[in-house]
Write an enzyme that holds these catalytic residues in place. Sequence first.
Site, short mmCIF file in Angstrom:
data_model
loop_
_atom_site.label_atom_id
_atom_site.label_comp_id
_atom_site.label_asym_id
_atom_site.label_seq_id
_atom_site.Cartn_x
_atom_site.Cartn_y
_atom_site.Cartn_z
N HIS A 188 -11.06 -2.18 11.36
CA HIS A 188 -10.20 -2.91 10.86
C HIS A 188 -9.91 -4.16 12.01
CE1 HIS A 188 -5.47 -3.08 9.59
NE2 HIS A 188 -6.14 -3.98 8.76
N SER A 248 -0.57 -3.86 11.56
CA SER A 248 0.18 -4.76 11.04
C SER A 248 1.23 -5.40 11.81
CB SER A 248 0.61 -4.26 9.44
OG SER A 248 1.66 -3.20 9.70
N ARG A 292 0.72 -1.20 0.04
CA ARG A 292 0.06 -0.04 -0.07
C ARG A 292 0.88 1.26 0.17
NH1 ARG A 292 -2.03 1.03 4.38
NH2 ARG A 292 -1.42 -0.73 5.67
N ARG A 304 2.07 -12.33 -0.55
CA ARG A 304 0.69 -12.75 -0.08
C ARG A 304 0.02 -13.73 -0.74
NH1 ARG A 304 -1.83 -8.61 3.30
NH2 ARG A 304 -0.24 -6.91 3.57
N TYR A 319 -1.44 -3.72 -6.90
CA TYR A 319 -1.32 -4.31 -5.12
C TYR A 319 -2.71 -4.57 -4.56
CZ TYR A 319 -0.20 -5.01 -0.55
OH TYR A 319 -0.47 -5.65 0.83
N CYS A 354 1.29 -7.47 13.78
CA CYS A 354 1.20 -7.97 15.28
C CYS A 354 0.43 -9.29 15.66
CB CYS A 354 0.12 -6.73 15.85
SG CYS A 354 1.27 -5.31 15.89
N ASP A 406 -9.73 -9.48 8.91
CA ASP A 406 -9.13 -8.31 8.63
C ASP A 406 -10.25 -6.95 8.97
OD1 ASP A 406 -7.19 -6.80 7.69
OD2 ASP A 406 -7.96 -6.41 5.81
N LYS A 430 -9.74 -2.29 1.42
CA LYS A 430 -9.37 -1.11 2.38
C LYS A 430 -10.27 -0.06 1.74
CE LYS A 430 -6.37 -3.50 4.50
NZ LYS A 430 -6.70 -4.06 5.92
C1 OXD Z 1 -3.13 -4.41 5.51
C2 OXD Z 1 -3.75 -5.68 4.91
O1 OXD Z 1 -2.35 -3.96 5.00
O2 OXD Z 1 -4.59 -6.27 5.58
O3 OXD Z 1 -3.52 -4.18 6.73
O4 OXD Z 1 -3.25 -6.14 3.98
MN MN Z 2 -5.42 -5.27 7.29
#
Ligand code: OXD
Ligand code: MN
Length: 605
Positions: A240, A262, A83, A383, A211, A264, A291, A220
């Site tokens: 989130h 992220s 991102r 990913r 991406y 964590c 997510d 998102k």
């Molecule tokens: C993020 C994802 O960046 O879930 O939080 O990909």
């Molecule tokens: Mn996320």
Amino acid sequence: MQPFGTLPPTMLQTSDLNRELMAWVEETSELTKPDIIHWCTGSEAESERLNDLLTKDGTFIPLDPIRHPNSFYARSDVNDVARVEGRTFICSATEQDAGPSNNWMDPIQMREFMNGLFDGCMTGRVMYVIPYLMGPPGSSMAQVGVVITDSAYVVANMRIMTRIGSVALEEFPHKASFVKGMHSTGVLDPEQRYICHFPELGLIMSFSSNYGGNALLGKKCHALRLASAQARQEGWMAEHMLILGITSPDGVKTYVAGAFPSACGKTNLAMIVPPDVDQAKGWKVECIGDDIAWLSFGEDGRLWAINPEAGFFGVAPGTSMTTNPNAMLSCRANTIFTNVALRDDRTIWWEGMDGPPPESCTDWTGQPWTPGCGRPAAHPNSRFTAPARQCPAISPEWQNPEGVPISAIIFGGRRSTTVPLVSESLSWQHGTYVGATLTSENTAAAAGTVGQLRYDPMAMLPFCGYHMADYWQHWLNMGKHGGDQMPTIYHVNWFRKDEAGKLIWPGYRQNMRVLKWIVDRVRQRGDAVASPIGMLPTPQALEISGTDWPQETVKELLAVDREEWYKEVDRREEFFANFATNLPPELLRENEALRKRLQDEQLRF
Ligand code: OXD
Ligand code: MN
């Protein structure tokens, strides 16, 4: 193979919303000038054709059909791997509406500028029209959207991450509006990369990136940035958060949502496998989402949550049968792997996967790779895109149109000091303060900044589609509405280190001890002691006594060091000053109340 086109389904003419969709598709095709328009149906046959197309043009490499049935390997442009927060814009009517934590551009100017980029950008390409549904079919909380894209890779990923085609179009008659998303690969020039959100128009325009977080616009962009702004207007929440269902030995199910920045361990917690001893006693954990959660009040006055997504877009490195077997099993088939390493036998590999590294393979950039070569084989942000239904721990409730009732909300960050393993907030307002001051440390990957704290309120810093302080006010308002039916809020930290710099808590499956305490607390039966920062578990409540962990370790895990916390309170005051114009006074009062409690000698333990 020739690209293919389809006509819009005939059902489209039947309502105002459908007419709006037809007009917008026509307008967009006049701007982008594609050779062919393809309306996605979401069918298996369509998916096969697209995968063939992507294989023929070299975007996809089919994987071994036995080890990874119907799965594909993809590499992105080397400059298009994550991102791009610096190039993500909230184009609300005023800059004040976007707030200090978002990039803002004037919506009229930005739209004009983006229209310039989109002008003719699909000439020679196929324009795919993807109707999609965020949330279970038939759910009043679910939303529809339509993405127009010139990327077949985006279609293939959206097909896994959302419900596309006919299933979405069937929901149109029940909805008042749909989100419009325009995406083009452009020429993947990072200088032309813009991810723009127009909350007042329900519009997303994304250019020059394929991406996930930038290009799969349902995720998102729609489900968090636009939805959070809409949720504020309409009295619900777009967060989130993962969603878990935990069954206690007496058969009662407790649903928990959790927000983690992220790196964590959010996906790992979303798919946790309880230790064998807990399973033997009857504890069970099921995943509803990993997510994003949309939460709204049910008729019973409680907060109910749905997972708007239909797939997992998980970080591959570090995922293994030890750390997250459910994720490994979720991505065995029908999965797209992007930027991992490719073995000669057409299976995949990444750092942290089970077993020894391959003697040689091809890395995420397409270069030959060997274990000693000094480069990672998989990109750290590589990913897997996998269907949620394939997760062995998926809850039978995950597609329930009503959602699931949430009893607890967990906030977690990565902190090597200060923050204990778990604490319970004293009220919804206190919990909102805990979420607003959520911090996480940069990991070793960011050289030079190890240990540096980043505030990531409610793990929403990159995803809140409006002024962060107004978002906190919205949380407080939701609490006023829900009263004592609101979930209890917890703060966890799996990452506390000892003086030698070693992680104290084993994490992973052992996190079940914390989940069990949370469940017991919300069911009014877990033991706790008062501390200045909230209620803490007794060591007995964490069932530590049955382990060989020394008492000292447990003390360290749960310690609240007053000197460290005084510093924390000062830092939080500085942080809140960034949002001074709209800051709810309750949050400053919570900070002061914490300072007072730190002075209270009665709260020693
Ligand atoms: C993020 C994802 O960046 O879930 O939080 O990909
Ligand atoms: Mn996320």
